[in-house]
Write a protein that holds these residues in place. Structure first.
Motif, PDB file in Angstrom:
ATOM      1  N   SER A 197      -3.017   3.834  -2.635  1.00 47.85           N
ATOM      2  CA  SER A 197      -3.251   3.099  -3.516  1.00 47.85           C
ATOM      3  C   SER A 197      -1.913   1.660  -3.458  1.00 47.85           C
ATOM      4  CB  SER A 197      -3.124   3.841  -4.740  1.00 47.85           C
ATOM      5  OG  SER A 197      -0.992   4.446  -4.490  1.00 47.85           O
ATOM      6  N   ASP A 198      -2.992   0.954  -3.927  1.00 51.35           N
ATOM      7  CA  ASP A 198      -2.226  -0.493  -3.707  1.00 51.35           C
ATOM      8  C   ASP A 198      -1.454  -1.192  -4.932  1.00 51.35           C
ATOM      9  OD1 ASP A 198      -1.395  -3.352  -3.377  1.00 51.35           O
ATOM     10  OD2 ASP A 198      -3.627  -4.398  -2.850  1.00 51.35           O
ATOM     11  N   ARG A 237     -12.849  10.016   1.347  1.00 52.95           N
ATOM     12  CA  ARG A 237     -12.842   8.600   1.331  1.00 52.95           C
ATOM     13  C   ARG A 237     -11.676   8.445   2.204  1.00 52.95           C
ATOM     14  NH1 ARG A 237     -17.351   5.509  -0.115  1.00 52.95           N
ATOM     15  NH2 ARG A 237     -15.938   3.954  -0.404  1.00 52.95           N
ATOM     16  N   VAL A 238     -11.445   7.802   2.715  1.00 47.41           N
ATOM     17  CA  VAL A 238      -9.655   6.714   3.770  1.00 47.41           C
ATOM     18  C   VAL A 238      -9.571   5.585   1.858  1.00 47.41           C
ATOM     19  CG1 VAL A 238      -8.938   5.132   4.154  1.00 47.41           C
ATOM     20  CG2 VAL A 238     -10.587   6.574   5.968  1.00 47.41           C
ATOM     21  N   GLU A 239     -10.601   4.999   1.157  1.00 44.68           N
ATOM     22  CA  GLU A 239      -9.834   4.363   0.090  1.00 44.68           C
ATOM     23  C   GLU A 239      -8.691   5.531  -1.181  1.00 44.68           C
ATOM     24  OE1 GLU A 239     -12.846   4.626   1.504  1.00 44.68           O
ATOM     25  OE2 GLU A 239     -13.248   2.631   1.955  1.00 44.68           O
ATOM     26  N   SER A 240      -9.451   6.826  -1.602  1.00 43.08           N
ATOM     27  CA  SER A 240      -8.812   7.896  -2.313  1.00 43.08           C
ATOM     28  C   SER A 240      -7.268   8.610  -1.389  1.00 43.08           C
ATOM     29  CB  SER A 240      -9.825   8.867  -2.033  1.00 43.08           C
ATOM     30  OG  SER A 240      -9.962   9.944  -0.838  1.00 43.08           O
ATOM     31  N   TRP A 281      -5.577   7.404   8.786  1.00 36.40           N
ATOM     32  CA  TRP A 281      -6.988   7.815   9.500  1.00 36.40           C
ATOM     33  C   TRP A 281      -6.973   9.507   9.583  1.00 36.40           C
ATOM     34  CZ3 TRP A 281     -11.894   7.098   9.294  1.00 36.40           C
ATOM     35  CH2 TRP A 281     -12.744   7.248  10.058  1.00 36.40           C
ATOM     36  N   ASN A 340      -1.769   7.726  -1.401  1.00 30.58           N
ATOM     37  CA  ASN A 340      -2.110   8.212  -3.085  1.00 30.58           C
ATOM     38  C   ASN A 340      -1.668  10.389  -2.744  1.00 30.58           C
ATOM     39  OD1 ASN A 340      -2.860  10.148  -4.924  1.00 30.58           O
ATOM     40  ND2 ASN A 340      -4.499   8.587  -5.197  1.00 30.58           N
ATOM     41  N   LYS A 358      -2.374  -3.621  -7.206  1.00 26.79           N
ATOM     42  CA  LYS A 358      -3.897  -3.119  -8.357  1.00 26.79           C
ATOM     43  C   LYS A 358      -3.163  -2.306  -9.385  1.00 26.79           C
ATOM     44  CE  LYS A 358      -7.120  -3.903  -5.140  1.00 26.79           C
ATOM     45  NZ  LYS A 358      -8.264  -3.080  -4.145  1.00 26.79           N
ATOM     46  N   ARG A 382      -7.000  12.047   6.616  1.00 30.07           N
ATOM     47  CA  ARG A 382      -8.408  11.365   6.298  1.00 30.07           C
ATOM     48  C   ARG A 382      -9.403  12.424   7.152  1.00 30.07           C
ATOM     49  NH1 ARG A 382     -12.991  12.058   8.540  1.00 30.07           N
ATOM     50  NH2 ARG A 382     -14.903  11.045   7.505  1.00 30.07           N
ATOM     51  N   LEU A 403       0.849  -1.222  -0.194  1.00 27.91           N
ATOM     52  CA  LEU A 403       0.098  -0.293   0.407  1.00 27.91           C
ATOM     53  C   LEU A 403       1.430   0.905   0.178  1.00 27.91           C
ATOM     54  CD1 LEU A 403      -3.031  -1.199   2.639  1.00 27.91           C
ATOM     55  CD2 LEU A 403      -3.200  -1.303   0.111  1.00 27.91           C
TER      56      LEU A 403
END
Length: 87
Positions: free
Chosen positions: A66-67, A60-63, A51, A5, A70, A54, A2
């Motif tokens: 990045s992995d 959003r945490v997901e933004s 966190w 970003n 993927k 954020r 991870l």
């Protein structure tokens, strides 16, 4: 692995008037050396760090993460476990 970003984080930071890594670290309550390591990709962000970012910048945490797996970057390989052969 991870990764933070940084492009997304910098966009959010700029919208709040923060233009440097030091500004981001101060607002989020993160050590600036930690943020530099995250920006360079030399360390993975902890959930606590993500966190805090954020909470400081919203969204959003997901933004914020990045992995690499993927994105086409292969994950680090680990040695296959040894198997015992019946003799």
């Amino acid at each position: 692995m991870l990764r933070l970003n940084m492009a997304a984080l910098k966009r959010r930071a700029t919208s709040k008037g923060d233009s440097t890594v030091e500004d981001i670290a101060r607002r989020a309550g993160i050590n600036k050396a930690t943020l530099h390591r995250l920006a360079s990709g030399s360390t993975e962000p902890s959930l606590g760090t993500v966190w805090k970012l954020r909470r400081a910048y919203g969204g959003r945490v997901e933004s914020l993460i990045s992995d690499d797996t993927k994105a086409g970057v292969p994950a680090q390989r680990t040695a296959a476990p040894e198997t015992q052969h019946a003799t």
